[in-house]
Design a protein around this motif. Structure first.
Motif, mmCIF file in Angstrom:
data_model
loop_
_atom_site.group_PDB
_atom_site.id
_atom_site.type_symbol
_atom_site.label_atom_id
_atom_site.label_comp_id
_atom_site.label_asym_id
_atom_site.label_seq_id
_atom_site.Cartn_x
_atom_site.Cartn_y
_atom_site.Cartn_z
ATOM 1 N N LEU A 197 2.159 38.755 30.299
ATOM 2 C CA LEU A 197 2.243 39.684 29.362
ATOM 3 C C LEU A 197 1.777 41.424 29.428
ATOM 4 N N PHE A 198 2.755 41.949 29.185
ATOM 5 C CA PHE A 198 2.945 43.227 28.850
ATOM 6 C C PHE A 198 2.492 44.176 27.758
ATOM 7 N N PRO A 199 1.251 45.192 27.813
ATOM 8 C CA PRO A 199 0.850 46.049 26.200
ATOM 9 C C PRO A 199 2.442 46.033 25.421
ATOM 10 N N CYS A 200 2.181 46.119 24.402
ATOM 11 C CA CYS A 200 3.412 46.911 23.798
ATOM 12 C C CYS A 200 3.106 47.198 22.678
ATOM 13 N N SER A 201 2.987 48.590 22.276
ATOM 14 C CA SER A 201 3.077 49.382 20.763
ATOM 15 C C SER A 201 3.613 49.298 20.250
ATOM 16 N N ASN A 245 -5.580 43.622 32.916
ATOM 17 C CA ASN A 245 -5.757 44.859 33.701
ATOM 18 C C ASN A 245 -5.734 45.421 32.670
ATOM 19 N N ASN A 246 -5.882 46.489 32.156
ATOM 20 C CA ASN A 246 -5.743 47.008 30.851
ATOM 21 C C ASN A 246 -5.022 46.314 30.035
ATOM 22 N N GLY A 247 -4.807 45.438 29.539
ATOM 23 C CA GLY A 247 -3.904 45.252 28.300
ATOM 24 C C GLY A 247 -2.660 43.744 28.978
ATOM 25 N N TYR A 248 -2.022 44.228 30.315
ATOM 26 C CA TYR A 248 -1.794 43.425 30.792
ATOM 27 C C TYR A 248 -2.296 42.058 31.334
ATOM 28 N N LEU A 249 -1.730 40.840 30.471
ATOM 29 C CA LEU A 249 -2.662 39.304 30.946
ATOM 30 C C LEU A 249 -1.858 38.781 31.663
#
Length: 118
Positions: free
Chosen positions: A48-52, A33-37
């Motif tokens: 895993l949460f998206p982190c740039s 969901n929007n990069g949250y895996l």
């Protein structure tokens, strides 16, 4: 009272993380969901949460307790993902464990589900 815990780690690259967790660690991707895996293997979930920004997302990790640690260790050795300082060993606190570093730099310790009797 407590029953389960779910680690939430950083993901720097969604596609590479999906590949690593499914192909190298043997997890199934359950949700994105929007990069949250959300990954699952047996009764274990890892999020895993998206982190740039790698500087904001370093030094994360978790323990996952397993059975048949020797087989899992062999499988991950063959995949060449064992942390250089994390071979299977008996730790002073009585757990047999090894470590893997994922594609994002997260360290995951895999340990026997029962301590070794002293």
């Amino acid at each position: 009272m407590f029953k389960r815990s779910t680690p939430i780690l950083a993901s720097l690259d969604k596609a590479a993380t999906i590949s690593f967790y499914t192909q190298k660690l043997g997890f199934n991707l359950k949700e994105e969901n929007n990069g949250y895996l959300v990954f699952e293997r047996d009764d274990i979930h890892v999020h895993l949460f998206p982190c740039s920004n790698p500087d904001e997302c370093r030094n994360m990790g978790c323990y996952i307790y397993v059975t048949d640690i020797e087989s899992l260790y062999t499988m991950y050795q063959n995949a060449e993902i064992i942390h250089p300082n994390g071979p299977l060993q008996l730790m002073p606190w009585g757990l047999r464990q090894f470590a893997v570093t994922d594609n994002n730099g997260n360290i995951i310790y895999f340990a026997d589900d029962k301590p070794v009797a002293s």
